[in-house]
Design an enzyme around this catalytic site. Structure first.
Site, PDB file in Angstrom:
ATOM      1  N   TYR A  58      53.422  58.752  56.038  1.00 42.11           N
ATOM      2  CA  TYR A  58      52.755  59.878  55.353  1.00 42.11           C
ATOM      3  C   TYR A  58      53.775  60.823  54.706  1.00 42.11           C
ATOM      4  O   TYR A  58      53.643  61.182  53.528  1.00 42.11           O
ATOM      5  CB  TYR A  58      51.902  60.618  56.381  1.00 42.11           C
ATOM      6  CG  TYR A  58      51.231  61.880  55.895  1.00 42.11           C
ATOM      7  CD1 TYR A  58      50.200  61.829  54.969  1.00 42.11           C
ATOM      8  CD2 TYR A  58      51.627  63.128  56.384  1.00 42.11           C
ATOM      9  CE1 TYR A  58      49.571  62.996  54.540  1.00 42.11           C
ATOM     10  CE2 TYR A  58      51.008  64.287  55.959  1.00 42.11           C
ATOM     11  CZ  TYR A  58      49.982  64.225  55.037  1.00 42.11           C
ATOM     12  OH  TYR A  58      49.372  65.379  54.617  1.00 42.11           O
TER      13      TYR A  58
ATOM     14  N   SER B 105      52.665  68.474  51.955  1.00 42.74           N
ATOM     15  CA  SER B 105      52.503  68.675  53.400  1.00 42.74           C
ATOM     16  C   SER B 105      53.766  69.305  53.967  1.00 42.74           C
ATOM     17  O   SER B 105      54.882  68.985  53.518  1.00 42.74           O
ATOM     18  CB  SER B 105      52.268  67.329  54.084  1.00 42.74           C
ATOM     19  OG  SER B 105      52.399  67.495  55.483  1.00 42.74           O
TER      20      SER B 105
HETATM   21  N1  NAP Z   1      44.829  69.462  57.636  1.00 42.46           N
HETATM   22  C1  NAP Z   1      46.137  69.444  57.732  1.00 42.46           C
HETATM   23  O1  NAP Z   1      46.708  69.737  58.818  1.00 42.46           O
HETATM   24  C2  NAP Z   1      46.996  69.128  56.523  1.00 42.46           C
HETATM   25  C3  NAP Z   1      48.367  69.383  56.611  1.00 42.46           C
HETATM   26  C4  NAP Z   1      49.177  69.095  55.526  1.00 42.46           C
HETATM   27  C5  NAP Z   1      48.624  68.567  54.363  1.00 42.46           C
HETATM   28  N2  NAP Z   1      47.290  68.324  54.295  1.00 42.46           N
HETATM   29  C6  NAP Z   1      46.759  67.743  53.036  1.00 42.46           C
HETATM   30  O2  NAP Z   1      45.662  68.525  52.595  1.00 42.46           O
HETATM   31  C7  NAP Z   1      44.755  67.707  51.842  1.00 42.46           C
HETATM   32  C8  NAP Z   1      43.330  67.919  52.329  1.00 42.46           C
HETATM   33  O3  NAP Z   1      43.222  67.465  53.670  1.00 42.46           O
HETATM   34  P1  NAP Z   1      42.171  68.065  54.720  1.00 42.46           P
HETATM   35  O4  NAP Z   1      42.939  68.649  55.824  1.00 42.46           O
HETATM   36  O5  NAP Z   1      41.155  68.881  54.041  1.00 42.46           O
HETATM   37  O6  NAP Z   1      41.546  66.669  55.268  1.00 42.46           O
HETATM   38  P2  NAP Z   1      40.035  66.169  55.423  1.00 42.46           P
HETATM   39  O7  NAP Z   1      39.190  67.220  56.034  1.00 42.46           O
HETATM   40  O8  NAP Z   1      40.151  64.839  56.107  1.00 42.46           O
HETATM   41  O9  NAP Z   1      39.531  65.969  53.912  1.00 42.46           O
HETATM   42  C9  NAP Z   1      39.993  64.920  53.100  1.00 42.46           C
HETATM   43  C10 NAP Z   1      39.184  64.897  51.825  1.00 42.46           C
HETATM   44  O10 NAP Z   1      39.680  63.808  51.019  1.00 42.46           O
HETATM   45  C11 NAP Z   1      38.565  63.013  50.608  1.00 42.46           C
HETATM   46  N3  NAP Z   1      38.955  61.615  50.468  1.00 42.46           N
HETATM   47  C12 NAP Z   1      39.483  60.791  51.415  1.00 42.46           C
HETATM   48  N4  NAP Z   1      39.660  59.580  50.906  1.00 42.46           N
HETATM   49  C13 NAP Z   1      39.229  59.622  49.611  1.00 42.46           C
HETATM   50  C14 NAP Z   1      39.145  58.682  48.569  1.00 42.46           C
HETATM   51  N5  NAP Z   1      39.542  57.403  48.733  1.00 42.46           N
HETATM   52  N6  NAP Z   1      38.670  59.075  47.375  1.00 42.46           N
HETATM   53  C15 NAP Z   1      38.258  60.354  47.179  1.00 42.46           C
HETATM   54  N7  NAP Z   1      38.316  61.303  48.119  1.00 42.46           N
HETATM   55  C16 NAP Z   1      38.792  60.924  49.332  1.00 42.46           C
HETATM   56  C17 NAP Z   1      37.509  63.190  51.707  1.00 42.46           C
HETATM   57  O11 NAP Z   1      36.199  62.990  51.178  1.00 42.46           O
HETATM   58  P3  NAP Z   1      35.339  61.651  51.309  1.00 42.46           P
HETATM   59  O12 NAP Z   1      35.569  61.096  52.676  1.00 42.46           O
HETATM   60  O13 NAP Z   1      33.953  62.152  51.074  1.00 42.46           O
HETATM   61  O14 NAP Z   1      35.800  60.752  50.221  1.00 42.46           O
HETATM   62  C18 NAP Z   1      37.699  64.653  52.050  1.00 42.46           C
HETATM   63  O15 NAP Z   1      36.945  65.463  51.168  1.00 42.46           O
HETATM   64  C19 NAP Z   1      45.266  66.263  51.988  1.00 42.46           C
HETATM   65  O16 NAP Z   1      45.986  65.899  50.836  1.00 42.46           O
HETATM   66  C20 NAP Z   1      46.205  66.333  53.189  1.00 42.46           C
HETATM   67  O17 NAP Z   1      47.220  65.354  53.117  1.00 42.46           O
HETATM   68  C21 NAP Z   1      46.460  68.591  55.350  1.00 42.46           C
END
Ligand code: NAP
Length: 247
Positions: free
Chosen positions: A150, A137
């Site tokens: 986080y 991140s």
């Molecule tokens: N969006 C941002 O601004 C941002 C910024 C920096 C880093 N990131 C990182 O990018 C990555 C993806 O995030 P995103 O933005 O795409 O968020 P998101 O839309 O909330 O997606 C999160 C994904 O993780 C899965 N997940 C959550 N808990 C889980 C569990 N216990 N077991 C298996 N799967 C699980 C969810 O699927 P289910 O609920 O179906 O399990 C979903 O597919 C993360 O690692 C996040 O920390 C995001």
């Protein structure tokens, strides 16, 4: 590494960055393994992506992670790429951190990726190569009040990734980190928040002169770039590259 015909595991493939990544790798003719907890979403997605496999797995559950990797091997006979993308945020002032929530995101954002790596490394070593991408991140490049749980856990993942990259270099297994900037997904909605911080929802935050949020498709391209180049770090947004840690 080229991705055509290669088996690519994507955790958190049911939404956001993982979903965009699954679509992009499938478009590049990879055999994508779609991992998350939401069975219905995964099944629907699998129908649209040729040669894909949906596996329901809670990435906080060591037993389910082992089972998931076994299933990939029995189905495809190999694993070329692991993308540790599943994750969740937890925003809290340090003095208000609640242990169960801290432990939950530690299990999901750090332990899960480590366990998945431990499961795929022997197979990749046998195959003579592999690529592992861990989603970090941009917050690990800064000290942001209210984000220590986080950011600290994602920083631990950074250290483990860089260190294992050195450990695995001679096995031709490349470990890369991708740093997303703020990205338009459900991440903010799904982020756990302490009572004081949930009052100040992100919609009301003034981000001043910061660049606009990225799309998940843009981050997916950076993940593909990390796999293809094997670079140690790929930044989704140039803003993060110059982000020096300052106190
Ligand atoms: N969006 C941002 O601004 C941002 C910024 C920096 C880093 N990131 C990182 O990018 C990555 C993806 O995030 P995103 O933005 O795409 O968020 P998101 O839309 O909330 O997606 C999160 C994904 O993780 C899965 N997940 C959550 N808990 C889980 C569990 N216990 N077991 C298996 N799967 C699980 C969810 O699927 P289910 O609920 O179906 O399990 C979903 O597919 C993360 O690692 C996040 O920390 C995001």
């Amino acid at each position: 590494m080229e991705v055509k015909d290669n088996v690519v595991i994507i955790t958190g493939a049911s939404s956001g960055i993982g979903l965009a990544t699954a679509k992009l790798f499938a478009k590049n003719k990879s055999k994508v393994v779609l991992v998350a907890r939401s069975k219905e979403k995964l099944d629907k997605l699998a129908v649209t992506l040729p040669n894909s496999l949906a596996i329901v797995c809670d990435m906080t559950n060591p037993h389910q992670i082992k089972k998931m990797i076994k299933k990939v091997l029995s189905n495809f006979g190999k694993i070329d790429v692991l993308i540790n993308n599943a994750g969740q945020g937890y925003n809290s002032l340090l003095e208000e951190i609640e242990l169960p929530k801290l432990r939950h995101i530690f299990d999901l954002d750090f332990v899960g990726p480590i366990l998945a790596m431990q499961e795929v490394i022997p197979q990749m070593r046998k195959q003579g190569q592999g690529a592992i991408v861990n989603l970090s991140s941009g917050t690990t490049r800064m000290y942001l009040p209210g984000m220590s749980p986080y950011s600290s856990i994602k920083t631990a993942l950074n250290v483990a990734s860089h260190t294992s990259r050195l450990e695995l270099a001679e096995d031709n297994i490349r470990v890369s980190l991708v740093y997303p900037y703020m990205t338009a997904t459900d991440f903010e909605k799904n982020t756990l928040k302490s009572p004081r911080l949930s009052q100040s929802a992100s919609e009301n935050k003034d981000f001043g002169d910061l660049p606009p949020v990225d799309s998940p498709e843009k981050v997916a391209k950076m993940i593909l770039k990390a796999v293809k180049t094997g670079k140690p770090e790929v930044f989704a947004n140039p803003y993060l590259e110059k982000g020096e840690l300052q106190v």
